[in-house]
Each structure stands twice: as C-alpha cells, then as structure tokens.
Design a protein around this motif. Structure first.
Motif, PDB file in Angstrom:
ATOM      1  N   TYR A  58     -21.068  53.904 115.268  1.00 57.95           N
ATOM      2  CA  TYR A  58     -20.442  54.997 116.000  1.00 57.95           C
ATOM      3  C   TYR A  58     -18.940  54.805 115.882  1.00 57.95           C
ATOM      4  O   TYR A  58     -18.439  53.702 116.090  1.00 57.95           O
ATOM      5  N   LEU A  59     -18.246  55.856 115.560  1.00 60.21           N
ATOM      6  CA  LEU A  59     -16.787  55.819 115.584  1.00 60.21           C
ATOM      7  C   LEU A  59     -16.351  56.386 116.924  1.00 60.21           C
ATOM      8  O   LEU A  59     -16.551  57.563 117.203  1.00 60.21           O
ATOM      9  N   ASN A  60     -15.803  55.539 117.766  1.00 59.78           N
ATOM     10  CA  ASN A  60     -15.368  55.970 119.083  1.00 59.78           C
ATOM     11  C   ASN A  60     -13.991  56.612 118.972  1.00 59.78           C
ATOM     12  O   ASN A  60     -13.025  55.968 118.566  1.00 59.78           O
ATOM     13  N   VAL A  61     -13.917  57.894 119.331  1.00 59.13           N
ATOM     14  CA  VAL A  61     -12.652  58.624 119.320  1.00 59.13           C
ATOM     15  C   VAL A  61     -12.441  59.171 120.720  1.00 59.13           C
ATOM     16  O   VAL A  61     -13.323  59.815 121.283  1.00 59.13           O
ATOM     17  N   ARG A  62     -11.259  58.903 121.275  1.00 57.59           N
ATOM     18  CA  ARG A  62     -10.926  59.385 122.604  1.00 57.59           C
ATOM     19  C   ARG A  62      -9.646  60.200 122.538  1.00 57.59           C
ATOM     20  O   ARG A  62      -8.676  59.781 121.896  1.00 57.59           O
ATOM     21  N   VAL A  63      -9.654  61.344 123.188  1.00 55.65           N
ATOM     22  CA  VAL A  63      -8.473  62.207 123.263  1.00 55.65           C
ATOM     23  C   VAL A  63      -7.914  62.080 124.669  1.00 55.65           C
ATOM     24  O   VAL A  63      -8.608  62.313 125.657  1.00 55.65           O
ATOM     25  N   THR A  64      -6.641  61.709 124.758  1.00 52.73           N
ATOM     26  CA  THR A  64      -6.014  61.509 126.067  1.00 52.73           C
ATOM     27  C   THR A  64      -5.306  62.782 126.513  1.00 52.73           C
ATOM     28  O   THR A  64      -5.082  63.704 125.734  1.00 52.73           O
ATOM     29  N   ALA A  65      -4.947  62.806 127.774  1.00 52.49           N
ATOM     30  CA  ALA A  65      -4.254  63.967 128.335  1.00 52.49           C
ATOM     31  C   ALA A  65      -2.848  64.120 127.766  1.00 52.49           C
ATOM     32  O   ALA A  65      -2.297  65.217 127.736  1.00 52.49           O
ATOM     33  N   SER A  66      -2.273  63.027 127.291  1.00 57.45           N
ATOM     34  CA  SER A  66      -0.915  63.084 126.743  1.00 57.45           C
ATOM     35  C   SER A  66      -0.882  63.537 125.288  1.00 57.45           C
ATOM     36  O   SER A  66       0.185  63.626 124.693  1.00 57.45           O
ATOM     37  N   GLY A  67      -2.045  63.797 124.693  1.00 54.78           N
ATOM     38  CA  GLY A  67      -2.087  64.266 123.310  1.00 54.78           C
ATOM     39  C   GLY A  67      -2.195  63.152 122.288  1.00 54.78           C
ATOM     40  O   GLY A  67      -2.023  63.375 121.099  1.00 54.78           O
ATOM     41  N   ARG A  68      -2.472  61.943 122.747  1.00 48.40           N
ATOM     42  CA  ARG A  68      -2.645  60.811 121.831  1.00 48.40           C
ATOM     43  C   ARG A  68      -4.127  60.565 121.618  1.00 48.40           C
ATOM     44  O   ARG A  68      -4.969  61.013 122.393  1.00 48.40           O
ATOM     45  N   PHE A  69      -4.439  59.835 120.578  1.00 53.50           N
ATOM     46  CA  PHE A  69      -5.821  59.560 120.205  1.00 53.50           C
ATOM     47  C   PHE A  69      -6.059  58.058 120.172  1.00 53.50           C
ATOM     48  O   PHE A  69      -5.169  57.289 119.832  1.00 53.50           O
ATOM     49  N   VAL A  70      -7.273  57.665 120.507  1.00 55.39           N
ATOM     50  CA  VAL A  70      -7.688  56.280 120.384  1.00 55.39           C
ATOM     51  C   VAL A  70      -8.895  56.275 119.442  1.00 55.39           C
ATOM     52  O   VAL A  70      -9.953  56.807 119.769  1.00 55.39           O
ATOM     53  N   VAL A  71      -8.712  55.710 118.242  1.00 56.50           N
ATOM     54  CA  VAL A  71      -9.781  55.659 117.246  1.00 56.50           C
ATOM     55  C   VAL A  71     -10.193  54.202 117.082  1.00 56.50           C
ATOM     56  O   VAL A  71      -9.435  53.385 116.567  1.00 56.50           O
TER      57      VAL A  71
END
Length: 129
Positions: A58-71
């Motif tokens: 699984y590729l965990n991708v998170r979208v934050t409220a500030s417009g940044r991404f965590v991949v």
C-alpha cells in the motif's frame, strides 16, 4: 320599429382548448425532464464477495489542510508528488494507494492524487476514519 338580434350571445365557455394546452405542456415537461442528466461522479462500488485481493504494498498518501502531501512518510510539496508517485509505481506493479485527507484539506489536492493514479492505472482506496 323593433330590431332583434339574429344571433344570441352565449355565456358558456369551452374548456376543451385549455385542456389540450395543459396536456401538451405536460407531455413537453415529461419528455424534457427525462433528457436531463445530473453531473455526478461515477463510482465503482465493489460487490460483496469472498475473493481476496493480493496486494504487494500500500502506498500511503496523506493530503494535509495546508496543501502539503505525505507519501510513505516523506513530506513534499504539490510539485513533487507526481514524480515520486510514478517512481513508486514503476517499482511495484500490484501497488494500491491508500489516500487519507485531513478534514480541511482541499478537494483539488485529493483530486490531483486521483488523477495521477488514474493516468498510471493504479487503484485508490479512500481511508475515511
């Protein structure tokens, strides 16, 4: 000299023409209402089955409220997301993205990840906890 009218004026009103107009309007609105299609996103909802899907990673991708991404635990900006995801897709063919978004995250950022996944033929699971 007594003058009489030859035709009598009738006080009755014929409703047949009014009902014809009402039925024509009814038919018109029934036909035009079936032609209208709402703008909606077509979702493929899985059917209930006992079949297990084999997923390597699984590729965990998170979208934050500030417009940044965590991949996969690495913070990055929106300009770096596409390159890093395509590199991760090239390594593994059976990968699936698990997309998480913050409550105040922009839907445009989430749609960007969905577009990248669709262009590369990768499936996405929305993690909404």
């Amino acid at each position: 000299m007594a003058l009489k009218r030859r035709t009598k004026i009738s006080a009755s009103f014929s409703m047949s023409s009014m009902t014809d107009i009402v039925f024509l309007l009814l038919i018109f609105f029934m036909i035009t209402s079936t032609m209208v299609h709402p703008n909606a996103i077509k979702l493929l909802i899985p059917k209930k089955s006992t079949k297990k899907v084999v997923v390597d990673t699984y590729l965990n991708v998170r979208v934050t409220a500030s417009g940044r991404f965590v991949v996969d635990g690495k913070w990055m900006g929106s300009d770096q997301v596409e390159g890093s995801l395509t590199r991760l897709f090239a390594r593994n063919d059976n990968s699936i993205i698990r997309l998480q978004t913050d409550a105040n995250a922009s839907t445009g950022d989430a749609a960007r990840v969905l577009d990248i996944a669709e262009s590369n033929g990768v499936k996405v699971i929305l993690d909404i906890r």
